[in-house]
Design an enzyme around this catalytic site. Structure first.
Site, mmCIF file in Angstrom:
data_model
loop_
_atom_site.group_PDB
_atom_site.id
_atom_site.type_symbol
_atom_site.label_atom_id
_atom_site.label_comp_id
_atom_site.label_asym_id
_atom_site.label_seq_id
_atom_site.Cartn_x
_atom_site.Cartn_y
_atom_site.Cartn_z
ATOM 1 C CG ASP A 117 12.146 0.939 5.344
ATOM 2 O OD1 ASP A 117 12.720 1.627 6.199
ATOM 3 O OD2 ASP A 117 12.748 0.165 4.573
ATOM 4 C CD GLU A 160 13.530 5.557 6.585
ATOM 5 O OE1 GLU A 160 14.680 5.614 7.048
ATOM 6 O OE2 GLU A 160 13.147 4.635 5.870
#
Length: 727
Positions: free
Chosen positions: A405, A458
């Site tokens: 993330d 990401e």
């Protein structure tokens, strides 16, 4: 050392402020013979027992009413194995003395932990069941180099920090202690007197299980057994395979209808896995399941990063869920968050009174967007902690990959910060060189230690080489989310079709950079929250047109180069935004002939078509796997492209993003052939208008689009069709 410590030493010890308890407690050799000392608050009597024969040797005298007992053995010069018979409230218990055991941490582990190259720090730090000198118990180890004293406290010692102070390993700042008779499933924390003399009660950073919020203690738990790699699962992660990911938040995928309570890991093992299998997805991606204090963070603000959350069951139950997915032929990815952590007092923040895990300067160590702290990636022990955690999930639970993330927030020092509120690196630039080195190190280690597992970034910027190998200057990820594709195409789809011709490039631009990284096309949870609306309600037009737009868009997405990711609820076009406090709106599927059921059937068939036809996936990341056939028909908002596999198989994808049917639409093709309509998002089966190309299509020797041969098609309104070459 004399057998009798002075008053100041005794006071420091019994008040829990003596930093070196092993120098005083236990058995020691003195000039007057052996001396045994024990700190046992509230005990009324203590006797020394020879463990070899069970005989009582002597009574320890109470040297201080606060619980310090001592015995001088003038005739004995050689240490021996002993036990203590302790009387509390008229009941006598035979106990093992924790202070008779030697150092726990081996020299090689101490070296690697300090150097920042220990691949599996979780095997040494934290709480582990063990047996020393024939005695069963639990060994504890925690890194707190600036603490004045650290004690293990728990339900086994009345949460009393005086009773079990730890040994400090000064060479690396680790505190350790073996506690006999402590068993699995007991609550514990570390009581730390920090560098400022303040007492802090901290959960174990390496705990394998933790209490469910709002409680914050750690639980003693054995290290999960290793899951050996599986060749079939490894192969399913590779670039030349179909990867269709179903992104799931376990707390809101489905809930019990009677009380809105979560499904357990065991219930999810049956219901979720069965559904994903039925829908044809190849992978499940779980939003973070690490223990976290705040439900509303969706797990993206974790504190117990080695512990599966207790919201849905035990670590063993979580393992059942993973095993069930694997038996169904589905790989499991975990969202992993090394980018930040919350500042809750019981967690990592100011762990020993200093900024131990986080950067000290708030311009480096505070995420202003989320009010969370940022790991100090340049610190060896922090690198151990995080990189070891990545391997832990792959090796100990059999997780097939990690989606990392907020990578952009890690690698840029000025991420979401105005000028003057960030600290340049030592070259004066805005890159966080320590975070970049950490990501390369972690990806390299995973590649060498867990062959076949993948990492997915990401990363929302144009940072170069995210999926290039570390040895070539890249970050070492296998895949990267294509945030550009997602943003451009959603902006296009939100437009009224009459205006789409002016934004035609938003659907074609992704192919300009499509081969710069190994991309995943994501329609993730972030696109259906915070006022963005659901995918369905971002579409223009009446309700029929909204559904048609969604179907056409999904067809375009599954035809486009890149692996696929779809967040739960998007597969049946949920009307409302996702809410983590409630179940998905499964009632929308109660009508099997309804529009939502039609979208669900389409996604299932898209997955089946995708997995069946190699041109849609096999050479995703090579130039010869894609060719535009129609890229410039902005007036009609039509797109057509060719997909190829490694053996020369071909599939044509055609999309019409206006509500106007296009009968007699001619498309030039590279070579003559016979084609079959394999999928049509306007099919009546999906609740479309059922306009299309039934049966076979034969090319004609009629030039079109600068090619000698062409196909004459009927392109339905707001629809995508797949044509597969039959010869």
């Amino acid at each position: 050392m004399s057998g009798f410590p002075d008053h100041e030493v005794i006071t420091a010890l019994v008040s829990g402020r003596y930093a070196d308890p092993f120098s005083l407690l236990g058995m020691h050799i003195t000039g007057e013979g052996l001396v045994v000392r024990a700190l046992l608050p509230d005990a009324s009597a203590v006797a020394l027992i020879d463990k070899k024969n069970g005989r009582k040797i002597t009574e320890l005298t109470c040297e201080d009413a606060r619980g310090l007992f001592m015995a001088q053995l003038g005739r004995r010069k050689k240490p021996f194995t002993y036990q203590l018979a302790v009387t509390w409230h008229e009941h006598t218990h035979i106990i093992e003395d924790p202070y008779r055991f030697g150092p726990l941490l081996q020299d090689i582990d101490s070296w690697l932990l300090a150097e920042g190259t220990h691949l599996r720090p979780y095997e040494r730090l934290g709480a582990h069941p063990d047996e020393l000198d024939g005695v069963a118990g639990m060994r504890f180890a925690v890194w707190a180099p600036n603490a004045q004293r650290v004690s293990v406290v728990g339900e086994f010692n009345y949460w009393d920090g005086r009773r079990h102070p730890m040994r400090q390993r000064r060479e690396n700042g680790i505190w350790e202690l073996f506690l006999p008779a402590v068993t699995l499933g007991q609550l514990y924390k570390y009581e730390i007197i920090d560098c400022h003399g303040q007492t802090r009660l901290k959960a174990d950073p390496y705990a394998f299980e933790a209490q469910m919020r709002p409680e914050t203690a750690s639980l003693t738990r054995g290290l999960p057994p290793i899951v050996e790699p599986d060749a079939a699962r490894s192969a399913a992660n590779t670039f030349n395979q179909p990867i269709s990911i179903y992104e799931v938040h376990l707390g809101s995928w489905r809930r019990h209808a009677d009380n809105n309570f979560w499904l357990s890991y065991l219930e999810l093992a049956e219901q979720l896995v069965g559904y994903v299998k039925y829908m044809g997805f190849t992978h499940i991606e779980l939003l973070p399941i690490n223990e976290h204090p705040f439900d509303g963070s969706w797990g993206y603000q974790p504190l117990g990063i080695y512990a599966p959350t207790r919201r849905f069951g035990t670590p063993e139950d979580f393992r059942v869920l993973i095993d069930a997915a694997h038996r169904a032929g589905i790989n499991v990815l975990l969202d992993w968050v090394p980018g930040h952590f919350p500042g809750d007092e019981f967690g990592l923040a100011k762990f020993d009174g200093t900024s131990l895990y986080e950067y000290a300067d708030p311009r480096e160590g505070l995420h202003q967007d989320w009010n969370t702290l940022i790991y100090n990636y340049g610190r060896n022990e922090v690198r151990n902690f995080l990189a070891g955690n990545a391997l832990f999930w792959l090796e100990r639970y059999g997780i097939d990959g990690l989606r990392v993330d907020a990578v952009a927030s890690m690698i840029y020092r000025d991420y979401s910060r105005p000028a003057g509120e960030w600290v340049p690196n030592h070259y004066g630039g805005n890159e966080n060189l320590e975070a970049i080195a950490f990501l390369r190190y972690t990806n390299h280690n995973l590649g060498t230690q867990r062959d076949g597992a993948i990492t997915v970034a990401e990363e929302s910027t144009s940072f170069s080489g995210v999926t290039a190998p570390p040895e070539n200057g890249g970050l070492g990820f296998h895949y990267k989310w294509n945030m550009g594709w997602m943003n451009d195409t959603l902006k296009y789809m939100q437009l009224d079709p009459v205006h789409r011709k002016y934004h035609h490039h938003q659907m074609t631009f992704s192919m300009v950079y499509a081969y710069s990284e190994n991309f995943v096309l994501p329609l993730s949870h972030d696109e259906v929250v915070h006022g963005k609306h659901s995918i369905l309600n971002r579409m223009p037009g009446d309700m029929w047109q909204k559904f048609a737009n969604v179907r056409a868009y999904y067809g375009f997405m599954w035809g486009h180069p890149g692996k696929k990711l779809l967040f739960m609820g998007n597969e049946f076009a949920q009307l409302r935004e996702w809410n983590h406090d409630f179940s998905l709106d499964w009632h929308l599927l109660d009508d099997p002939d309804g529009m939502h059921s039609g979208v669900q059937r389409l996604v299932r068939d898209l997955n089946q078509c995708y997995r069946t036809h190699a041109p849609l996936y096999e050479v995703d990341y090579r130039y010869n796997g894609f060719e535009w056939l129609v890229a410039d028909d902005s007036e009609n908002s039509v797109f057509a492209f060719l997909r190829r596999d490694a053996s020369g198989g071909e599939m044509i994808v055609v999309s019409n993003f206006t509500p106007v049917p296009r009968p007699g639409y001619r498309i030039g093709i590279p070579s003559p052939g016979r084609w079959r309509e394999a999928l049509n998002t306007d099919s009546h089966y999906y609740n479309g208008g059922n306009l299309g190309n039934s049966g076979e299509l034969h090319s004609e020797h009629i030039p079109s689009h600068h090619r000698e041969h062409s196909l004459l098609l009927t392109v339905p309104p707001l629809a995508t069709i797949f044509l597969v070459r039959e010869n």
